[in-house]
Design an enzyme around this catalytic site. Structure first.
Site, PDB file in Angstrom:
ATOM      1  N   TYR A 114       0.860  -1.184   0.000  1.00 18.93           N
ATOM      2  CA  TYR A 114       0.000   0.000   0.000  1.00 18.93           C
ATOM      3  C   TYR A 114       0.891   1.227   0.000  1.00 18.93           C
ATOM      4  CZ  TYR A 114      -3.363   3.402   2.009  1.00 18.93           C
ATOM      5  OH  TYR A 114      -4.163   4.482   2.254  1.00 18.93           O
ATOM      6  N   ASP A 155       9.389   2.916  -1.041  1.00 15.00           N
ATOM      7  CA  ASP A 155       8.414   3.688  -0.272  1.00 15.00           C
ATOM      8  C   ASP A 155       8.723   3.452   1.204  1.00 15.00           C
ATOM      9  OD1 ASP A 155       6.331   4.749   1.089  1.00 15.00           O
ATOM     10  OD2 ASP A 155       4.748   3.689   0.005  1.00 15.00           O
ATOM     11  N   LYS A 188       5.486  10.223   7.890  1.00 15.59           N
ATOM     12  CA  LYS A 188       5.292   9.797   9.284  1.00 15.59           C
ATOM     13  C   LYS A 188       6.364  10.336  10.235  1.00 15.59           C
ATOM     14  CE  LYS A 188       2.572   5.780   7.813  1.00 15.59           C
ATOM     15  NZ  LYS A 188       1.185   6.131   8.071  1.00 15.59           N
TER      16      LYS A 188
HETATM   17  N1  HOZ Z   1      -0.587   3.374   6.357  1.00 21.39           N
HETATM   18  C1  HOZ Z   1      -1.628   3.284   7.310  1.00 21.39           C
HETATM   19  C2  HOZ Z   1      -2.260   1.943   7.269  1.00 21.39           C
HETATM   20  N2  HOZ Z   1      -1.337   0.932   7.183  1.00 21.39           N
HETATM   21  C3  HOZ Z   1      -2.588   4.379   7.079  1.00 21.39           C
HETATM   22  C4  HOZ Z   1      -3.654   4.403   8.079  1.00 21.39           C
HETATM   23  C5  HOZ Z   1      -4.890   4.952   7.502  1.00 21.39           C
HETATM   24  O1  HOZ Z   1      -5.260   4.573   6.395  1.00 21.39           O
HETATM   25  O2  HOZ Z   1      -5.491   5.746   8.213  1.00 21.39           O
END
Ligand code: HOZ
Length: 427
Positions: free
Chosen positions: A142, A237, A265
């Site tokens: 993701y 990423d 982050k």
């Molecule tokens: N990268 C986060 C989930 N693995 C994002 C959290 C979200 O979508 O709020």
């Protein structure tokens, strides 16, 4: 009704699904999301005053814990000098200098306001630089919510059973080629099929959105070799892993250098931030020096830069990551022992302050394997732990996060709670 239920009902009347990011709605675990009233150190408190040990850490940024006094002080000072300028500030250069010093191939940085914006812009940059259209991503990885990347995505999209989002035009999705993590053959086959069309390959070097999946030995070296051979850019990423698994990110752990890195982050210390970094030759394709347009009113926001700089100062102390890794390891081993004592099939692993737990006997090595865990048992365990005052990310396909604020007694208390929770869900 509890106060959390009242607040959720209120939120659903004005916010889509009651939330502003899908995974917060607890759909993957059922029940009512907790509305957080405040956070400090290793703890969250909800609107009912219940305290939780925080292993969500805002999905990664809170590596020094919540409301760290130095971070808060620097943000306060910055706020006193103005909230947003829409013009350059010196802290942008300071933070970029720190990133360049820690990542040898990063000569230029562009800050954004989120990780999504960083990965989206990195794709555009790669396409502009190579003058090619197609990209490769991995099933279950993701990279935020840019259209090209919401194809076979992990995280919330995966948890909700819509890994490829509606609303992504087929004309665009056809340019996203999907390979299997830890399967070099699947990547080689795509390059062989489209030798001159692939602009870049984007990967979470340690996957963290189909739970935590460690790269197999040689996997990234193989990706590096294939990208170089076919003239495609390799994008790591590191929004989640950067400054989280090690000061130099997953690339330091793995020993492979990408062409472009994306960050987020931790470098915002909990404020909204993202960044793209790479060699000048590639990065200077971006506006105002080159034809690839990229911009943002709040990019390099002074509060975000201040929080990021303070956080980097704290995590750059010698031994920080050794301690984080060792203590997180103690937690992960304790969870495994607690599960074993209750006879629950379970495994766990970690790197630095990022960890994964799996309701299956062996830690999974790929997307298919992670699908075979006992999600129903995870859900029951999840709610038991919440009742016990321990807050893990609300999905079986998410990693969890450990901070330097977690004390020995937090670790001990978590393991004790897990013993009771595993016993309750055994059988
Ligand atoms: N990268 C986060 C989930 N693995 C994002 C959290 C979200 O979508 O709020």
């Amino acid at each position: 009704m509890t106060t959390n239920q009242i607040e959720f009902e209120r939120a659903t009347k004005v916010l889509v699904g009651g939330v502003n990011s899908a995974v917060r709605a607890f759909r993957a675990v059922g029940g009512t999301p907790r509305f957080i009233a405040r956070a400090e150190g290793a703890y969250l408190w909800d609107v009912e005053g219940k305290r939780y040990i925080d292993y969500l850490g805002s999905w990664g940024p809170m590596i020094v814990g919540q409301s760290h006094p130095l971070v808060v002080e620097r943000v306060r000072e910055a706020a006193g000098r103005g909230l947003s300028y829409g013009a350059p500030n010196v802290m942008e250069s300071e933070l970029a200098e720190r990133i360049c010093a820690l990542f040898p191939q990063v000569e230029r940085v562009r800050f954004t306001s989120s990780g999504t914006e960083a990965t989206m812009s990195a794709l555009r940059l790669a396409r502009g630089f190579t003058k090619r259209t197609k990209i490769i991503k991995f099933e279950g990885c993701y990279h935020g919510t840019a259209d090209s990347l919401l194809v076979k995505a992990g995280s919330g999209a995966l948890a909700f059973g819509t890994p490829t989002s509606a609303g992504v035009p087929a004309d665009l999705a056809q340019h996203t080629l999907v390979a299997q993590f830890n399967d070099l053959e699947s990547v080689a086959a795509l390059f062989a099929q489209h030798p001159d069309d692939i602009a870049c390959l984007i990967v979470e070097p340690i996957a963290g959105n189909m739970n935590l999946i460690a790269p197999a030995p040689g996997f990234h070296a193989g990706l590096r070799e294939l990208c170089t051979r076919y003239g495609a850019l390799l994008i790591f990423d590191e929004v989640m892993t950067g400054f989280r698994v090690a000061l130099g990110g997953a690339q330091e752990v793995i020993g492979v250098t990408p062409d472009i890195s994306t960050f987020g982050k931790v470098i915002g210390g909990g404020m909204p931030v993202g960044a793209i970094g790479g060699p000048a030759q590639i990065m200077e394709m971006m506006a105002p020096l080159g034809p690839v347009y990229q911009a943002g009113t709040l990019s390099g926001n002074p509060l975000a830069m201040a929080a990021g700089l303070a956080t980097l100062e704290l995590i750059s102390v010698a031994g920080f990551y050794d301690r984080l890794h060792e203590r997180c390891g103690r937690l992960v081993s304790g969870l495994s022992e607690a599960a074993a004592a209750a006879g629950v099939p379970f495994s766990a692993r970690h790197q630095g302050g990022m960890a994964g737990m799996y309701f299956m006997n062996q830690a999974p090595g790929d997307f298919a394997a992670v699908q075979t865990q006992d999600v129903e048992r995870f859900k029951r365990f999840y709610h038991r732990m919440l009742d016990e005052g321990v807050y893990f990310p609300p999905s079986a396909v998410e990693a969890f996060f450990f901070s330097s604020a977690h004390s020995n007694s937090d670790i001990t208390d978590t393991i004790a709670a897990a013993r009771r929770a595993f016993a309750a869900v055994a059988g």
